[in-house]
Design an enzyme around this catalytic site. Structure first.
Site, short mmCIF file in Angstrom:
data_model
loop_
_atom_site.label_atom_id
_atom_site.label_comp_id
_atom_site.label_asym_id
_atom_site.label_seq_id
_atom_site.Cartn_x
_atom_site.Cartn_y
_atom_site.Cartn_z
N LYS A 62 48.62 44.46 29.01
CA LYS A 62 49.65 44.27 30.03
C LYS A 62 50.82 43.49 29.41
O LYS A 62 51.08 43.63 28.22
CB LYS A 62 49.09 43.55 31.26
CG LYS A 62 47.79 44.19 31.77
CD LYS A 62 47.46 43.72 33.14
CE LYS A 62 46.05 44.14 33.50
NZ LYS A 62 45.89 44.40 34.91
N GLY A 114 42.02 43.34 37.98
CA GLY A 114 42.43 41.93 37.93
C GLY A 114 41.89 41.08 39.06
O GLY A 114 42.33 39.95 39.25
N SER A 159 38.19 44.91 36.21
CA SER A 159 37.33 43.73 36.12
C SER A 159 36.07 43.95 35.30
O SER A 159 35.00 43.42 35.62
CB SER A 159 37.00 43.21 37.53
OG SER A 159 38.18 42.78 38.17
N GLU A 178 49.62 49.48 38.36
CA GLU A 178 50.73 48.52 38.45
C GLU A 178 52.08 49.23 38.32
O GLU A 178 53.07 48.83 38.92
CB GLU A 178 50.55 47.43 37.37
CG GLU A 178 49.42 46.48 37.75
CD GLU A 178 48.71 45.81 36.59
OE1 GLU A 178 49.23 45.84 35.47
OE2 GLU A 178 47.62 45.25 36.84
N HIS A 217 49.29 53.82 35.31
CA HIS A 217 48.55 52.61 35.67
C HIS A 217 48.97 52.19 37.08
O HIS A 217 50.14 52.32 37.46
CB HIS A 217 48.86 51.50 34.66
CG HIS A 217 47.94 50.32 34.82
ND1 HIS A 217 48.11 49.39 35.81
CD2 HIS A 217 46.84 49.95 34.13
CE1 HIS A 217 47.14 48.48 35.72
NE2 HIS A 217 46.35 48.80 34.70
N GLU A 256 40.42 53.73 37.82
CA GLU A 256 40.65 52.30 38.02
C GLU A 256 40.91 52.04 39.51
O GLU A 256 42.06 52.15 39.97
CB GLU A 256 41.86 51.84 37.22
CG GLU A 256 41.70 51.97 35.73
CD GLU A 256 42.58 50.96 34.99
OE1 GLU A 256 42.01 50.18 34.22
OE2 GLU A 256 43.79 50.94 35.22
N ASN A 314 43.99 46.93 27.47
CA ASN A 314 45.35 46.97 28.04
C ASN A 314 45.84 45.52 28.12
O ASN A 314 45.40 44.78 28.99
CB ASN A 314 45.31 47.60 29.44
CG ASN A 314 46.66 47.49 30.16
OD1 ASN A 314 47.68 47.24 29.53
ND2 ASN A 314 46.65 47.68 31.48
C1 PEP Z 1 43.77 47.16 33.72
O1 PEP Z 1 44.80 46.52 33.74
O2 PEP Z 1 43.80 48.36 33.36
C2 PEP Z 1 42.53 46.50 34.07
C3 PEP Z 1 41.45 47.21 34.17
O3 PEP Z 1 42.60 45.14 34.28
P1 PEP Z 1 41.35 44.14 34.44
O4 PEP Z 1 40.29 44.52 33.43
O5 PEP Z 1 41.92 42.79 34.16
O6 PEP Z 1 40.84 44.31 35.83
#
Ligand code: PEP
Length: 260
Positions: free
Chosen positions: A23, A182, A220, A107, A105, A176, A21
């Site tokens: 982003k 993040g 992460s 976000e 997601h 998630e 992803n």
């Molecule tokens: C994500 O944005 O779906 C995600 C898992 O981000 P990160 O791996 O940076 O935590």
């Protein structure tokens, strides 16, 4: 619901997947370098996809077509078409060869006010257009610390299961935890396995063949923790944010995925 494929005996092929992803990151030259290096190191035995910002879908198609790496988007509209300025429909994503689209997601839920019902409608639009929705769900730190993890993700999941019915067998889930995205603080392999098993059991209670469903972990994931996370019996790979922007890290995570 009208879908691109038949309903009877619907099921997705459960497979190990690693999905990037990006982003809101990228620029034409940097993307080209990243996409070419992914193409040059084809994944063996694990499905790989990158979900890029809308303007880069044409570039992803140009540089990945004919390779083993698929591409997709990070969102789609809950509407089919119409006066929705700024929105992008699932059908448009299909025009650019997308195989996947992320929906829900955290976000988007948090920053754009997307409700469970909206996320479910987006998943439905994606399926209608022959795309696989990767439905993201997860609890906040407050919910986890308050013992509300199962209740929180249960509500998010149920909205999708109720709307999609038997078609839910063709989605992919991505667990998630909001606090892990993040933050550099991944869920432990045990925490991820526990939630994935809960999700699979809940899907099964809706009459869906949960053993055929791919459930990814995101939050992460990096080259150091991917192996442990992906080794869990109910973790079918990962949704990777920050680490998917570095070719070497993403490749190393792909190589951590068990081969089937
Ligand atoms: C994500 O944005 O779906 C995600 C898992 O981000 P990160 O791996 O940076 O935590």
């Amino acid at each position: 619901m009208t879908t691109a494929t038949p309903e009877a005996g619907e099921s997705a092929l459960r497979q190990t997947m690693v999905v990037g992803n990006w982003k809101m990151h990228g620029a034409l030259q940097a993307n080209a370098d990243l996409l070419r290096s992914l193409r040059a190191a084809p994944p063996a035995g694990c499905a790989v996809s990158v979900c890029v910002p809308f303007p880069y879908l044409a570039q992803a198609r140009e540089l990945l077509a004919g390779s083993q790496v698929a591409w997709g988007a990070q969102d789609c509209s809950m509407h089919e078409q119409g006066a929705y300025t700024g929105e992008v429909s699932a059908r448009m994503l299909g025009d650019f060869g997308c195989r996947h689209v992320l929906v829900g997601h955290s976000e988007r839920r948090r920053l754009h006010g997307e409700s469970d019902a909206m996320v479910a409608a987006k998943a439905e639009r994606a399926l209608e257009c022959g795309l696989t929705p990767i439905v993201c769900l997860g609890e906040t730190l407050e919910q986890r610390e308050g013992g509300q993890t199962e209740a929180a993700i249960g509500l998010q999941l149920d909205a999708v299961l109720h709307l999609l019915g038997a078609h839910a067998a063709r989605m992919v889930l991505a667990y998630e935890p909001v606090w892990a995205i993040g933050s550099g603080r991944s869920a432990s392999a045990e925490q991820a396995q526990q939630v994935h098993a809960l999700l699979r059991a809940r899907v099964a209670r809706h009459g869906i063949d949960a053993q055929s469903l791919s459930i990814l972990y995101g939050g992460s994931v990096n080259p150091a923790n991917a192996g442990d996370l992906f080794a869990q019996p109910d973790v079918d790979g990962g949704l990777i944010g920050g680490a998917s922007l570095q070719a070497a890290d993403f490749q190393s995570i792909i190589e951590s995925a068990p081969r089937h």
